[in-house]
Every structure is written in structure tokens, then in C-alpha cells.
Scaffold this active site. Structure first.
Site, PDB file in Angstrom:
ATOM      1  N   GLU A  91       0.811  -1.208   0.000  1.00  0.00           N
ATOM      2  CA  GLU A  91       0.000   0.000   0.000  1.00  0.00           C
ATOM      3  C   GLU A  91       0.853   1.271   0.000  1.00  0.00           C
ATOM      4  O   GLU A  91       1.958   1.280   0.542  1.00  0.00           O
ATOM      5  CB  GLU A  91      -0.920   0.002   1.232  1.00  0.00           C
ATOM      6  N   CYS A 104       3.428   8.211   1.316  1.00  0.00           N
ATOM      7  CA  CYS A 104       4.009   7.208   2.200  1.00  0.00           C
ATOM      8  C   CYS A 104       4.179   5.933   1.365  1.00  0.00           C
ATOM      9  O   CYS A 104       3.222   5.405   0.812  1.00  0.00           O
ATOM     10  CB  CYS A 104       3.034   6.990   3.364  1.00  0.00           C
ATOM     11  N   CYS A 111       7.028  -7.756   6.508  1.00  0.00           N
ATOM     12  CA  CYS A 111       8.229  -7.253   7.167  1.00  0.00           C
ATOM     13  C   CYS A 111       8.740  -8.327   8.116  1.00  0.00           C
ATOM     14  O   CYS A 111       7.960  -8.989   8.803  1.00  0.00           O
ATOM     15  CB  CYS A 111       7.933  -5.974   7.940  1.00  0.00           C
ATOM     16  N   CYS A 115       7.482  -6.241  14.669  1.00  0.00           N
ATOM     17  CA  CYS A 115       7.161  -5.440  15.858  1.00  0.00           C
ATOM     18  C   CYS A 115       5.774  -5.827  16.387  1.00  0.00           C
ATOM     19  O   CYS A 115       4.850  -6.077  15.607  1.00  0.00           O
ATOM     20  CB  CYS A 115       7.195  -3.953  15.519  1.00  0.00           C
ATOM     21  N   CYS A 118       2.590  -3.755  15.160  1.00  0.00           N
ATOM     22  CA  CYS A 118       2.486  -3.417  13.741  1.00  0.00           C
ATOM     23  C   CYS A 118       1.817  -4.534  12.957  1.00  0.00           C
ATOM     24  O   CYS A 118       2.252  -5.686  12.998  1.00  0.00           O
ATOM     25  CB  CYS A 118       3.876  -3.130  13.184  1.00  0.00           C
ATOM     26  N   CYS A 344      -0.740   4.292   9.859  1.00  0.00           N
ATOM     27  CA  CYS A 344       0.516   3.660  10.012  1.00  0.00           C
ATOM     28  C   CYS A 344       0.394   2.401  10.868  1.00  0.00           C
ATOM     29  O   CYS A 344      -0.323   2.380  11.859  1.00  0.00           O
ATOM     30  CB  CYS A 344       1.257   4.750  10.700  1.00  0.00           C
TER      31      CYS A 344
HETATM   32  N1  SAH Z   1       9.775  -0.254   9.170  1.00  0.00           N
HETATM   33  C1  SAH Z   1       9.977   1.130   9.342  1.00  0.00           C
HETATM   34  C2  SAH Z   1       9.051   2.000   8.535  1.00  0.00           C
HETATM   35  C3  SAH Z   1       7.612   1.560   8.411  1.00  0.00           C
HETATM   36  S1  SAH Z   1       6.623   1.687   9.834  1.00  0.00           S
HETATM   37  C4  SAH Z   1       9.919   1.491  10.811  1.00  0.00           C
HETATM   38  O1  SAH Z   1       9.500   0.682  11.602  1.00  0.00           O
HETATM   39  O2  SAH Z   1      10.322   2.598  11.142  1.00  0.00           O
HETATM   40  C5  SAH Z   1       6.359   3.425  10.011  1.00  0.00           C
HETATM   41  C6  SAH Z   1       6.051   3.847  11.430  1.00  0.00           C
HETATM   42  O3  SAH Z   1       4.788   3.349  11.860  1.00  0.00           O
HETATM   43  C7  SAH Z   1       7.061   3.324  12.437  1.00  0.00           C
HETATM   44  O4  SAH Z   1       7.438   4.307  13.348  1.00  0.00           O
HETATM   45  C8  SAH Z   1       6.257   2.261  13.130  1.00  0.00           C
HETATM   46  O5  SAH Z   1       6.775   1.957  14.364  1.00  0.00           O
HETATM   47  C9  SAH Z   1       4.888   2.859  13.185  1.00  0.00           C
HETATM   48  N2  SAH Z   1       3.823   1.909  13.455  1.00  0.00           N
HETATM   49  C10 SAH Z   1       3.803   0.603  13.144  1.00  0.00           C
HETATM   50  N3  SAH Z   1       2.642   0.042  13.571  1.00  0.00           N
HETATM   51  C11 SAH Z   1       1.908   1.014  14.142  1.00  0.00           C
HETATM   52  C12 SAH Z   1       0.616   1.054  14.728  1.00  0.00           C
HETATM   53  N4  SAH Z   1      -0.167  -0.019  14.785  1.00  0.00           N
HETATM   54  N5  SAH Z   1       0.176   2.216  15.223  1.00  0.00           N
HETATM   55  C13 SAH Z   1       0.946   3.321  15.130  1.00  0.00           C
HETATM   56  N6  SAH Z   1       2.162   3.344  14.574  1.00  0.00           N
HETATM   57  C14 SAH Z   1       2.653   2.200  14.082  1.00  0.00           C
HETATM   58 FE1  SF4 Z   2       8.453  -3.753  10.188  1.00  0.00          FE
HETATM   59 FE2  SF4 Z   2       6.221  -2.733  11.161  1.00  0.00          FE
HETATM   60 FE3  SF4 Z   2       8.355  -2.983  12.731  1.00  0.00          FE
HETATM   61 FE4  SF4 Z   2       8.366  -1.139  10.777  1.00  0.00          FE
HETATM   62  S1  SF4 Z   2       7.020  -1.185  12.572  1.00  0.00           S
HETATM   63  S2  SF4 Z   2       9.994  -2.588  11.294  1.00  0.00           S
HETATM   64  S3  SF4 Z   2       7.136  -2.212   9.212  1.00  0.00           S
HETATM   65  S4  SF4 Z   2       7.203  -4.657  11.795  1.00  0.00           S
END
Ligand code: SAH
Ligand code: SF4
Length: 378
Positions: A91, A104, A111, A115, A118, A344
Site C-alpha cells: 500500500e 508514504c 516485514c 514489531c 504493527c 501507520c
Molecule cells: N519499518 C519502518 C518504517 C515503516 S513503519 C519502521 O518501523 O520505522 C512506520 C512507522 O509506523 C514506524 O514508526 C512504526 O513503528 C509505526 N507503526 C507501526 N505500527 C503502528 C501502529 N499499529 N500504530 C501506530 N504506529 C505504528
Molecule cells: Fe516492520 Fe512494522 Fe516494525 Fe516497521 S514497525 S519494522 S514495518 S514490523
């Protein structure tokens, strides 16, 4: 598969043209037709020598991504879902503002970092996107928007690598994509308006500083290693001390004189006043004169089965106040539109259900989005 010209930065396209016996200025012409004018066919490229125009289709193509869906918010935010084959989709989200337009962009299908908070991470990792697939998101969005607005002017002024995936775990495809975005013959973005967000792949941060220093956002999310180990598993490999040192090494190369730290606010997990104090201590220890930074608090965007909840608004504001009072510039990520699912961490979108091979072609919708769209401001 035929060579895709979206896979090349200008240097790569020049080498490709030289292999065809063509001079550099031809590569510049081609590059401008593709990225500045949005051409997808060679017969559109009227000032290209006719012989070359006729020869190119046998050698290469300009292969974009198929759009599976487009959703538009009342406030103008648009989310596209692109097919990247084998049941994978990624996306991109366009966020218009008064004085800028931000896209974005995704770097991977899924990934591997995984995390806790996420949705992309919960999907697991499918594969890296190619340079062409990364660039195609911008190529499509920019020219789609220009056409719709009946404008020749640039619409997208900022790109954030904050879509699906960890960009620094797809480094070799990422860098030529960034170069194409920066190139004056390409999208002409300034380095300050192109942001790579990372969960902290330390060695690649050092390489990015040398190869293509753009604005840097680092996903922090926790003030201690014990908690960050749980939330961002990559922390076990590159703990906070090493990560903050890497930020310090990056800054002299960076187009901005600070790093943006992102901090996803999770109810009862990392949002208490003692977490704020620990964060202040951490950033002072390493910050002090070391890492000038801004902190961006992101209210958690829930998704099914995360087992986590968004911090109450009061807790977010209190956390921000504590940090600001301690001299650390802290903002709460602005919320936009609440009628499409573009936030995000929710960018799992329509994805293949990998849990059941017999249902390979069935697409699973990620639902239960109670929270409005938030977008990424650095
Ligand atoms: N992988 C990279 C970039 C993509 S995620 C990273 O982790 O930085 C972009 C941002 O969205 C990151 O700061 C991530 O921690 C945040 N993010 C991921 N899941 C989220 C969620 N469920 N709610 C709010 N922010 C989130
Ligand atoms: Fe991967 Fe989501 Fe963690 Fe970013 S926040 S590194 S996209 S798992």
C-alpha cells in the site's frame, strides 16, 4: 522478464543505454520522459530519435504496478493497494496538506522485523520489493494526481519510507529508488523532504549516511532495552545504546540537523510518566550534545489480534508535556480523515491469507479500525 526501466536510477539507465550503444543524453531524455512526464510507452517520447523509439520496445519496458484498489478519504487522503504478484500486495498513502503533498511508500511485502504493535509485522515477511516496485508507487501516484488535477506542476513534494516493510532491510533496492526520487531529472525531491524510517538497522544507517543521506526517522518506542526487546525484536541485535550512537554518526551527513524519533503510544505499556522520565534520561544521556532530536508520538492504531490498546488522549498529552518540559521537542502525530484505513501500522491492507494454502487467492480484509487515520509527519 523484460528489463524494467523503473528499476534504474539515472546512472543505471545510462549504463543500460550505453550497452545499447546510446549516449548519456539519451538516458537523460528517457529518464525525464518516464519520471517527469509519466510516459509508459516509447511512442509517446516524441523527441527521441525514431530509430531508438522503435528499438526500445524489444529491449525493455516501463512496467508499473497494477492498482487493486483506491480509497479516498473526505479530507483528500488516498490509499492505493498495488498488486506485486503471487498474492502479495503493498500500500501507498497520499496525504495532501496546504503547502505540501506527502506520499508514504512501501519497501517490502510484509516485514521480517515483527514489531508487536504493527500489522505489517504480524503478517510476516514475503519478499523485498524491487527498485522498480518502490519507484512505481511514486510514479503512479504523482502522474495520477497531476492528471486528475489537470496540472503539469509537481503534486508530491515529500516522500516518507513509512509504508510496509523495513527499508534498511532492502538496502540495495532502496538506494537507487531514493536516487531516482532525488534526481533533478527524476522527481527532484530535496533530501530534507525524503525521509527513511527505520526500526534501527545500525550497519545500514552507517551505509545510508555515506551512500544517500536523506532525512532519518528512527522508530524508538521504548526507553529501555528490556521493553524495546519485546516491542521491536531487532533491538536484541542492535540495542538502544548502539542505535543512538548510530544516530549520532548519521547526523553530520544528514540534510536536517536532528533525528526524528517515533514513539508509538501503547496503553499501559510504554506511556506512563515513569516511561517518559526514563525516555528523558535516555535521550539526555545520549542526546545531551550528542543526538539532537525531535520526538513524534504516534497514537497506536489498533488492528485485530494485536492485544494492545491505544493510550488515552490524556496520557498522550501528559507524556508530551513531560518531554517538552524537559526540553525535548515533542509533537503528537496529527490525525486526518477517519473514513479510510490508511494509518501507520495498519498497512496490511488486503493481503493473501498465508495461513491456508487452499485459499491462496482469497484476500483477507483487516478490519476493526476504530481509530481515525493518522499520518506520518516528520
Ligand atoms: N519499518 C519502518 C518504517 C515503516 S513503519 C519502521 O518501523 O520505522 C512506520 C512507522 O509506523 C514506524 O514508526 C512504526 O513503528 C509505526 N507503526 C507501526 N505500527 C503502528 C501502529 N499499529 N500504530 C501506530 N504506529 C505504528
Ligand atoms: Fe516492520 Fe512494522 Fe516494525 Fe516497521 S514497525 S519494522 S514495518 S514490523
Amino acid at each position: 522478464m523484460t528489463v524494467n526501466l523503473l528499476d534504474f536510477d539515472l546512472e543505471g539507465l545510462t549504463a543500460f543505454c550505453e550497452r545499447l550503444g546510446e549516449k548519456r543524453f539519451r538516458a537523460v531524455q528517457l529518464f525525464r520522459w518516464i519520471h517527469q512526464k509519466g510516459a509508459s510507452r516509447f511512442d509517446q517520447m516524441t523527441d527521441l530519435a525514431k530509430s531508438l523509439r522503435e528499438r526500445l520496445p524489444g529491449q525493455c519496458e516501463i512496467r508499473g504496478l497494477q492498482v487493486l484498489s483506491q480509497q479516498e478519504s473526505a479530507d483528500g487522503t488516498i490509499k492505493w493497494l498495488f498488486d506485486v504478484g503471487d498474492g502479495n500486495a503493498v500500500e501507498s498513502v497520499y496525504i495532501p496538506e496546504d503547502n505540501r503533498g506527502t506520499l508514504c511508500v512501501s519497501s517490502q511485502a510484509g516485514c521480517a522485523v515483527g514489531c508487536r504493535f504493527c500489522s505489517t509485522g504480524h503478517q510476516g515477511f514475503s519478499r523485498n520489493l524491487s527498485t522498480g516496485e518502490i519507484v512505481a508507487q511514486l510514479w503512479f501516484a504523482e502522474h495520477f494526481l497531476r492528471q486528475r488535477q489537470g496540472s503539469q506542476e509537481r503534486v508530491i513534494s515529500n516522500v516518507v519510507m513509512m509504508g510496509m516493510g523495513e527499508p534498511l532491510q532492502n538496502y540495495s533496492a532502496l538506494v537507487p529508488a531514493l536516487r531516482t526520487m532525488l534526481d533533478d531529472h527524476g522527481y527532484g525531491l530535496s533530501r530534507r523532504r525524503l525521509t527513511v524510517s527505520t526500526s534501527g538497522v545500525v550497519p545500514m544507517m552507517d551505509r545510508l549516511a555515506k551512500d544517500c543521506p536523506v532525512a532519518l526517522a528512527v522508530s524508538l518506542h521504548a526507553p529501555t532495552d528490556a521493553l524495546r526487546d519485546e516491542l521491536v525484536p531487532l533491538n536484541r541485535k542492535y540495542p538502544l545504546g548502539e542505535l543512538l550512537d548510530a544516530c549520532g554518526r548519521y547526523l553530520p551527513h544528514a540534510p536536517r540537523d536532528f533525528v526524528t524519533f517515533e514513539y508509538c503510544m501503547l496503553d499501559g505499556v510504554n506511556d506512563r510518566p515513569e516511561d517518559a522520565q526514563a525516555l528523558i534520561a535516555l535521550l539526555r544521556r545520549h542526546g545531551g550534545n550528542g543526538v539532537p532530536c525531535k520526538l513524534n508520538l504516534i497514537p497506536f492504531n489498533p488492528f485485530p489480534d494485536s492485544g494492545l490498546a491505544c493510550s488515552p488522549r490524556q496520557a498522550v498529552l501528559k507524556f508530551a508535556r513531560l518531554l517538552n518540559d524537559a526540553g525535548i521537542v515533542t509533537t503528537v502525530r496529527k490525525t486526518r480523515g477517519d473514513d479510510i484505513d490508511a494509518a501507520c501500522g495498519q498497512l496490511a491492507g488486503d493481503v493473501l491469507d498465508r495461513t491456508n494454502a487452499s485459499e491462496r487467492m482469497s484476500r483477507r480484509r483487516v478490519e476493526a479500525r476504530e481509530v481515525p487515520v493518522t499520518f506520518h509527519r516528520t
